[in-house]
Write an enzyme that holds these catalytic residues in place. Structure first.
Site, PDB file in Angstrom:
ATOM      1  N   PRO A  75       1.026  -1.545  -0.079  1.00 23.59           N
ATOM      2  CA  PRO A  75       0.000   0.291   0.316  1.00 23.59           C
ATOM      3  C   PRO A  75       1.132   1.306   0.115  1.00 23.59           C
ATOM      4  O   PRO A  75       0.170   2.220  -0.519  1.00 23.59           O
ATOM      5  CB  PRO A  75      -0.745  -0.427   1.327  1.00 23.59           C
ATOM      6  CG  PRO A  75      -0.274  -1.606   1.799  1.00 23.59           C
ATOM      7  CD  PRO A  75       0.417  -2.181   1.099  1.00 23.59           C
TER       8      PRO A  75
ATOM      9  N   GLU B 298       0.238 -10.064   7.946  1.00 26.48           N
ATOM     10  CA  GLU B 298       0.517  -9.002   8.140  1.00 26.48           C
ATOM     11  C   GLU B 298       1.478  -8.355   7.024  1.00 26.48           C
ATOM     12  O   GLU B 298       1.597  -6.945   7.387  1.00 26.48           O
ATOM     13  CB  GLU B 298       0.665  -8.549   9.615  1.00 26.48           C
ATOM     14  CG  GLU B 298       0.203  -7.519  10.838  1.00 26.48           C
ATOM     15  CD  GLU B 298      -1.425  -7.304  10.685  1.00 26.48           C
ATOM     16  OE1 GLU B 298      -1.470  -5.480  10.509  1.00 26.48           O
ATOM     17  OE2 GLU B 298      -2.596  -7.885  10.417  1.00 26.48           O
TER      18      GLU B 298
ATOM     19  N   ARG C 211      -0.309  -7.428 -22.382  1.00 26.36           N
ATOM     20  CA  ARG C 211      -1.523  -7.365 -22.841  1.00 26.36           C
ATOM     21  C   ARG C 211      -0.738  -5.879 -24.615  1.00 26.36           C
ATOM     22  O   ARG C 211      -1.281  -5.578 -25.542  1.00 26.36           O
ATOM     23  CB  ARG C 211      -2.143  -6.644 -23.229  1.00 26.36           C
ATOM     24  CG  ARG C 211      -2.412  -5.378 -22.104  1.00 26.36           C
ATOM     25  CD  ARG C 211      -3.559  -5.188 -21.963  1.00 26.36           C
ATOM     26  NE  ARG C 211      -4.929  -5.193 -21.444  1.00 26.36           N
ATOM     27  CZ  ARG C 211      -4.961  -4.430 -23.008  1.00 26.36           C
ATOM     28  NH1 ARG C 211      -4.406  -2.592 -23.036  1.00 26.36           N
ATOM     29  NH2 ARG C 211      -6.314  -3.993 -24.289  1.00 26.36           N
TER      30      ARG C 211
ATOM     31  N   ASP D 101      -6.704   2.593 -25.375  1.00 28.02           N
ATOM     32  CA  ASP D 101      -7.245   2.417 -24.152  1.00 28.02           C
ATOM     33  C   ASP D 101      -6.641   3.720 -23.566  1.00 28.02           C
ATOM     34  O   ASP D 101      -6.397   4.215 -23.543  1.00 28.02           O
ATOM     35  CB  ASP D 101      -5.945   1.343 -23.354  1.00 28.02           C
ATOM     36  CG  ASP D 101      -5.630   0.124 -23.841  1.00 28.02           C
ATOM     37  OD1 ASP D 101      -6.782  -0.389 -24.594  1.00 28.02           O
ATOM     38  OD2 ASP D 101      -4.467  -0.778 -23.746  1.00 28.02           O
TER      39      ASP D 101
END
Length: 250
Positions: A91, A118, A156, A171
């Site tokens: 994060p 954790e 891709r 895109d």
């Protein structure tokens, strides 16, 4: 390019690399994925890879030693000189964006670390991790889904993987579209549940179609991601016709 993935759940990747259009990248060897399980490098009868956190608290923490041994084996197997990027999905990492995906897609690959529980012993992070990547402001139960997201986005972009080479150019976020979001798309039938197809798309007039698509990209981006409009404006990517569309929609 080669991606070595350190994961406690290598079985999660088997259907991933064998499914969908991006499987072409893995089958052709354009993107090689090699899986490593830190548990195979753990000591003792139970092959333990986690332990309780110092200072107390909930959950378990992945131990540094099994991860380090696994990483060393992965790096040795690559047999490449120079520094290999070692990526942790976290994060606190840099948000994964189109620009960074393009850089990874043109690279030699990396080692991807999929954390669990954790977290991971910070000493391993401090000494061995070179990059940290985040998918967004939320927490997953492990790094496997994040690793798959990066692999899919990279795969891709490889030549021949998509059915039409122009597909990824259209895109969302692509510089070819000035970093805007993509426009809506329609297919047959022309009428569905009482809803039709916008007239410009049926006109056969190329310039009219492209102007409609551009207008849709502008209005959708302004409504959903206004910061992308500001970035395009600051880069000088918006013309007078674009600004007129945006002004009309305000």
């Amino acid at each position: 390019m080669r991606f070595d993935v350190l994961t406690l759940f290598p079985e999660m990747f088997a259907p991933f690399v064998a499914s969908g259009v991006t499987r072409r990248a893995y089958e052709s060897g354009q993107v090689e994925v090699v899986l490593w399980n830190p548990r195979d490098f753990a000591q003792g009868n139970y092959k333990r890879v986690d332990d309780r956190p110092f200072g107390g608290g909930p959950g378990m923490v992945m131990m540094a030693e099994p991860l380090a041994a696994c990483l060393d084996a992965a790096l040795a197997a690559r047999g490449a000189g120079g520094e290999v990027p070692v990526v942790l999905f976290s994060p606190i990492g840099e948000a994964l964006r189109h620009e960074s995906v393009e850089r990874w897609s043109a690279s030699e690959g990396a080692v991807l670390i999929c954390g669990r529980y954790e977290g991971i012993d910070q000493r391993f992070i401090d000494s061995r991790i070179t990059h940290q990547i985040s998918l967004g402001d939320f927490v997953l139960s492990g790094g496997e889904i994040a690793a798959m997201a990066l692999l899919d986005a990279v795969a891709r972009l490889q030549p021949g993987v998509l059915g039409d080479e122009a597909s990824h150019v259209q895109d969302s976020f692509n510089p070819a579209l000035d970093g805007l979001l993509d426009c809506p798309h329609y297919t047959r039938p022309e009428q569905w549940n009482g809803q039709g197809v916008p007239a410009p798309l049926l006109s056969g007039h190329h310039a009219q179609i492209e102007r409609w698509r551009r207008d849709q990209r502008l209005t959708i981006t302004a409504a959903r991601r206004p910061e992308l409009i500001e970035a395009a404006r600051a880069a000088g990517r918006l013309g007078k016709a674009d600004e007129a569309v945006l002004k009309k929609k305000l």
